[in-house]
Design an enzyme around this catalytic site. Structure first.
Site, PDB file in Angstrom:
ATOM      1  CB  CYS A 116     -44.895  43.969  -5.871  1.00 41.38           C
ATOM      2  SG  CYS A 116     -46.436  43.049  -6.066  1.00 41.38           S
ATOM      3  CG  HIS A 240     -45.415  47.155  -3.462  1.00 41.08           C
ATOM      4  ND1 HIS A 240     -46.060  47.408  -4.653  1.00 41.08           N
ATOM      5  CD2 HIS A 240     -45.957  45.996  -2.986  1.00 41.08           C
ATOM      6  CE1 HIS A 240     -46.944  46.455  -4.879  1.00 41.08           C
ATOM      7  NE2 HIS A 240     -46.902  45.586  -3.880  1.00 41.08           N
ATOM      8  CG  ASN A 270     -50.449  45.318  -5.006  1.00 39.00           C
ATOM      9  OD1 ASN A 270     -49.678  45.582  -5.927  1.00 39.00           O
ATOM     10  ND2 ASN A 270     -50.166  44.445  -4.063  1.00 39.00           N
TER      11      ASN A 270
END
Ligand code: COA
Length: 316
Positions: A116, A240, A270
């Site tokens: 990520c 993030h 996500n």
């Protein structure tokens, strides 16, 4: 990580684009097939729905084409393609090669897998290529996590989804927009978040949460120190998009109000490497930077990796 030396050739974004999986899945949809509910997922994560579908190369081609169109550049003028992804279409070749062909590019192409944190890792690498003489780099962050998610596991299925964000980064005669950066990794934490080849994501959620806040704050503080700025100077933080409580705890520790945070996870879930470019570039009603704003990008992910960058928005 070192400070940016004086007289390095700078760069700035001149165009961007995004793409989401075509199928919208709400928390209520998930509650039909597993023991969860909308209230729990909203309260514990902030996620309301997510988009799934499409391959990493398909979503990348959509966002990449939109970025080149906005920048007004021809595919033949792109000097390099960097694709940040942790979910390539195939083990070999790199999915960047597939995307290079789909977009009609005639340049080098490579994948970056920093989970990520991937988009910020790719952004720093793209600046390195521009410092070495490249004029234009196409930078894409895409993940199709739905393919490596166990849709019967409520610990992970409520979190992950598919998406893509891309940007054209062009050399500039001025200083450019990157004022400071930091890349980190701690491979000793590998076992708390991983997927075997051909397997699904395995996660110790609480431990990931605990470490995530710490490494985001640490990386952001390093970037701010390298850029010579403080938390008070930051106009927009683009974190993030994993969990609203992680974002809130990190902002709290950094001393940056949540009103300055670009948040899209309620819509996207996500999306790993796509998470930061979606929060920065998508049109989902989030806080957006204006000309002259100082923007802090900060990601964390499996590895565990962390990465951050300070950008002066619209700098020449
Ligand atoms: N739906 C309903 N209940 C759930 C649930 C779900 N999807 N998942 C867990 N629960 C239950 C648990 O069983 C537990 O019940 P109990 O109290 O009766 O034992 C309770 O909710 C609390 O579970 P817990 O695991 O303590 O929740 P949490 O507050 O830590 O939230 C995560 C879980 C996964 C959302 C959170 O830890 C997290 O976001 N971690 C980081 C994950 C991440 O960001 N990963 C990607 C990194 S790039």
């Amino acid at each position: 990580m070192p400070k940016i030396p004086d007289h390095v050739r700078g760069a700035r974004f001149t165009g961007w684009g995004t793409a989401l999986g075509h199928k919208v899945v709400t928390n209520d949809d998930l509650a039909k097939t597993m023991d969860t509910n909308d209230e729990w997922v909203r309260e514990r994560t902030g996620i309301q729905r997510r988009h799934i579908g499409g391959s990493t190369s398909e979503l990348s081609a959509i966002s990449g084409a939109a970025a080149m169109k906005m920048a007004g550049v021809d595919p033949s003028s792109i000097d390099a393609l960097i694709l940040a992804t942790t979910t390539p279409d195939r083990t070999v070749p790199g999915t960047s090669a597939t995307v290079q062909n789909l977009l009609g590019l005639s340049c080098g192409a490579f994948d970056v897998n920093a989970a990520c944190s991937g988009f910020v890792y790719a952004l720093v690498n793209a600046h390195g290529l521009i410092a070495m003489g490249a004029e234009r780099v196409l930078l894409i962050g895409t993940d199709t996590l739905a393919r490596i998610t166990d849709w019967t596991d409520r610990n992970t299925a409520v979190l992950f989804a598919d998406g893509s964000g891309a940007a054209v980064l062009e050399a500039t005669s001025g200083r450019g927009h990157l004022l400071g950066w930091d890349l980190d990794a701690d491979g000793s934490a590998e076992e708390i978040l991983y997927a075997e080849i051909g397997g699904n994501i395995q996660m110790e959620g609480k431990e990931v949460f605990r470490r995530a806040v710490r490494i985001m704050v640490d990386s952001a503080q390093k970037s701010m120190a390298h850029a010579g700025v403080t938390a008070d100077d930051i106009s927009v933080i683009v974190p993030h998009q994993a969990n609203i409580r992680i974002i809130s705890a990190a902002c709290d520790r950094l001393g940056i109000p949540m009103s300055k945070a670009a948040v899209v996870l309620q819509e996207t879930g996500n999306t790993s490497s796509a998470s930061i470019p979606l929060a920065l570039f998508a049109d989902l009603g989030q806080t957006k930077p204006k000309q002259g704003d100082l923007v802090l990008l900060v990601g964390f992910g499996a590895g565990m990796t962390a990465a951050s960058a300070i950008l002066e928005w619209g700098a020449q």
